[in-house]
Design an enzyme around this catalytic site. Structure first.
Site, PDB file in Angstrom:
ATOM      1  N   TRP A  31       0.838  -1.213   0.000  1.00 24.58           N
ATOM      2  CA  TRP A  31       0.000   0.000   0.000  1.00 24.58           C
ATOM      3  C   TRP A  31       0.861   1.247   0.000  1.00 24.58           C
ATOM      4  O   TRP A  31       0.562   2.234  -0.659  1.00 24.58           O
ATOM      5  CB  TRP A  31      -0.981  -0.014   1.167  1.00 24.58           C
ATOM      6  CG  TRP A  31      -1.966  -1.133   1.083  1.00 24.58           C
ATOM      7  CD1 TRP A  31      -2.121  -2.164   1.964  1.00 24.58           C
ATOM      8  CD2 TRP A  31      -2.929  -1.353   0.030  1.00 24.58           C
ATOM      9  NE1 TRP A  31      -3.116  -3.001   1.528  1.00 24.58           N
ATOM     10  CE2 TRP A  31      -3.621  -2.538   0.358  1.00 24.58           C
ATOM     11  CE3 TRP A  31      -3.263  -0.677  -1.134  1.00 24.58           C
ATOM     12  CZ2 TRP A  31      -4.641  -3.061  -0.446  1.00 24.58           C
ATOM     13  CZ3 TRP A  31      -4.275  -1.187  -1.942  1.00 24.58           C
ATOM     14  CH2 TRP A  31      -4.942  -2.360  -1.598  1.00 24.58           C
ATOM     15  N   LYS A  44     -11.722  -1.790   7.010  1.00 22.63           N
ATOM     16  CA  LYS A  44     -10.872  -2.730   7.730  1.00 22.63           C
ATOM     17  C   LYS A  44     -11.333  -2.819   9.187  1.00 22.63           C
ATOM     18  O   LYS A  44     -11.586  -3.892   9.688  1.00 22.63           O
ATOM     19  CB  LYS A  44      -9.404  -2.289   7.670  1.00 22.63           C
ATOM     20  CG  LYS A  44      -8.875  -2.023   6.259  1.00 22.63           C
ATOM     21  CD  LYS A  44      -8.730  -3.283   5.429  1.00 22.63           C
ATOM     22  CE  LYS A  44      -8.643  -3.044   3.936  1.00 22.63           C
ATOM     23  NZ  LYS A  44      -7.457  -2.398   3.463  1.00 22.63           N
ATOM     24  N   ASP A  84      -1.358   6.592   6.430  1.00 22.01           N
ATOM     25  CA  ASP A  84      -2.464   5.706   6.073  1.00 22.01           C
ATOM     26  C   ASP A  84      -2.650   4.747   7.249  1.00 22.01           C
ATOM     27  O   ASP A  84      -1.774   3.942   7.543  1.00 22.01           O
ATOM     28  CB  ASP A  84      -2.085   4.941   4.791  1.00 22.01           C
ATOM     29  CG  ASP A  84      -3.105   3.875   4.395  1.00 22.01           C
ATOM     30  OD1 ASP A  84      -4.100   3.676   5.120  1.00 22.01           O
ATOM     31  OD2 ASP A  84      -2.893   3.239   3.336  1.00 22.01           O
TER      32      ASP A  84
HETATM   33  C1  LIG Z   1      -6.998  -1.911   2.185  1.00 23.15           C
HETATM   34  C2  LIG Z   1      -5.970  -0.865   2.262  1.00 23.15           C
HETATM   35  C3  LIG Z   1      -5.858   0.140   1.288  1.00 23.15           C
HETATM   36  C4  LIG Z   1      -6.746   0.199   0.079  1.00 23.15           C
HETATM   37  O1  LIG Z   1      -8.009   0.577   0.430  1.00 23.15           O
HETATM   38  P1  LIG Z   1      -9.154   0.868  -0.649  1.00 23.15           P
HETATM   39  O2  LIG Z   1     -10.203   1.495   0.188  1.00 23.15           O
HETATM   40  O3  LIG Z   1      -9.532  -0.449  -1.233  1.00 23.15           O
HETATM   41  O4  LIG Z   1      -8.594   1.781  -1.671  1.00 23.15           O
HETATM   42  C5  LIG Z   1      -4.890   1.099   1.469  1.00 23.15           C
HETATM   43  N1  LIG Z   1      -4.073   1.092   2.527  1.00 23.15           N
HETATM   44  C6  LIG Z   1      -4.146   0.130   3.466  1.00 23.15           C
HETATM   45  C7  LIG Z   1      -3.215   0.163   4.627  1.00 23.15           C
HETATM   46  C8  LIG Z   1      -5.092  -0.875   3.362  1.00 23.15           C
HETATM   47  O5  LIG Z   1      -5.164  -1.833   4.299  1.00 23.15           O
END
Ligand SMILES: *Cc1c(COP(=O)(O)O)cnc(C)c1O
Length: 359
Positions: free
Chosen positions: A101, A195, A171
């Protein structure tokens, strides 16, 4: 009705209590005669839903008044572009690449300016967090970017990088609300909610007000300017209204559970059940450097692909689902987010013990 133990990395398990409440309110939300899905996002009743959600999130995380909370769409992946479009005043930013990511965010930023990779753990399949105490960060970098919990590889920063005075952007998709945070250490904290908070379709951005300006990269669409959404309190256009309502319920649930201190305690206890077992198992092994282990995502392997597949299959038949590792990593991964009860992890470990004896 029978519910499984769902170890999915995302979309993921939600508190059963929240789902039941939403079910009860499905046809008639508190005497309105309609579902939250059917409401105008400009109505008084919806205004109270989104305002309460924001207030509860602010309370849970201790978000200071000089930060805005935005409920947006486009997932975490859209932030990979929004961040450089809005923050790259000098067209330069530092990226720490600790997994897929972070790497995707780093690659996306290269479209908009100079993204400088200041550290990486790719040399050892992202199984650790690099030392970030004294990185070579360009003086004119607009921000330092991290992915705080690496969902796929199961690592987490236990200490934030020394940004040397630069704005930190994180993030936190897969560790959102899993433990207390000091918001003041960040310029931007963001995450997709699917998540650890709610249904897919909502991304929450917590951003310091001085970072919200009209001075964005030329060509930035109206919808991708933080200012657009900040000025309109996330109601510039139709927000992901139902998703925000569920997030609000999860915030209430977290408050009732005792807040983020209590969640941290529970998450540590829960993760210890699994890690302690992995550390003494002769069959299963954790794949991550111990000091960098995530409380949320726990990858492990047997070392034998066929045995991994057999385990995943038998686990599923026993009611432990979505344990297959990410397609790029293989093996297994148990995501044990806030809503996974400790009992689920204990039962999984009991199942793993039995599997170890039999194989
Ligand atoms: C799942 C995830 C993403 C991507 O998320 P989307 O909402 O599908 O774009 C980005 N960063 C992390 C840390 C993730 O776990």
């Amino acid at each position: 009705m029978s519910r499984v133990y769902n170890f999915s990395a995302g979309p993921a398990v939600l508190p059963e209590e929240v789902l039941r409440e939403a079910a009860e309110e499905m046809l008639d939300y508190r005497g309105s005669g309609m579902s939250v899905m059917e409401m105008s996002h400009r109505s008084k009743i919806y205004d109270s839903i989104i305002k309460t959600a924001e207030a509860d999130l602010r309370e849970l995380m201790g978000i200071p008044d000089n930060y805005k909370v935005l409920f947006l769409q486009g997932g975490a992946s859209q932030q990979f572009a929004m961040i450089p479009m809005n923050l790259m005043k000098n067209k330069k930013a530092a990226y720490i690449v600790t997994g897929q990511w972070a790497k995707k965010a780093y690659q996306e930023a290269q479209i908009y300016g100079e993204a400088v990779k200041v550290a990486s753990s790719e040399d050892e399949t992202f199984s650790y967090i690099p030392d970030c105490s004294d990185l070579d960060i360009p003086k004119d970098a607009d921000y330092v970017y991290i992915c705080e919990n690496n969902t796929i590889y199961g690592t987490k920063y236990k200490k934030l990088p020394n940004t040397k005075g630069h704005t930190l952007v994180a993030d936190v998709s897969s560790c959102f609300l899993s433990e207390p945070v000091d918001v003041t250490k960040y310029g931007v904290i963001y995450g997709g909610v699917q998540k650890n908070i709610g249904p897919a379709g909502v991304v929450i951005v917590i951003i310091r007000e001085d970072l919200i300006t009209e001075d964005v990269l030329p060509g930035t669409p109206t919808m991708l300017k933080y200012k657009t959404h900040a000025d309109a309190d996330s109601l510039y256009n139709t927000p992901p209204a139902y998703g925000i309502y569920i997030c609000g319920k999860v915030f209430q649930w977290l408050k009732k559970m005792g807040g983020l201190e209590e969640m941290k305690k529970r998450n540590e206890e829960k993760a210890a059940v699994l890690y302690d077992f992995l550390d003494q198992s002769k069959l299963f092994k954790g794949t991550v450097r111990k000091e960098d282990r995530s409380l949320m995502n726990v990858p492990f392997v047997t070392g034998d692909k066929e045995l991994d597949a057999k385990f995943v299959k038998e686990a599923e038949a026993a009611g432990f689902v979505n344990l297959k590792g990410h397609r790029t990593v293989g093996g297994m991964r148990a995501s044990i987010y806030n809503a996974m009860p400790k009992e689920g992890v204990e039962k999984l470990v009991a199942f793993m013990k039995k599997f170890e004896e039999e194989n």
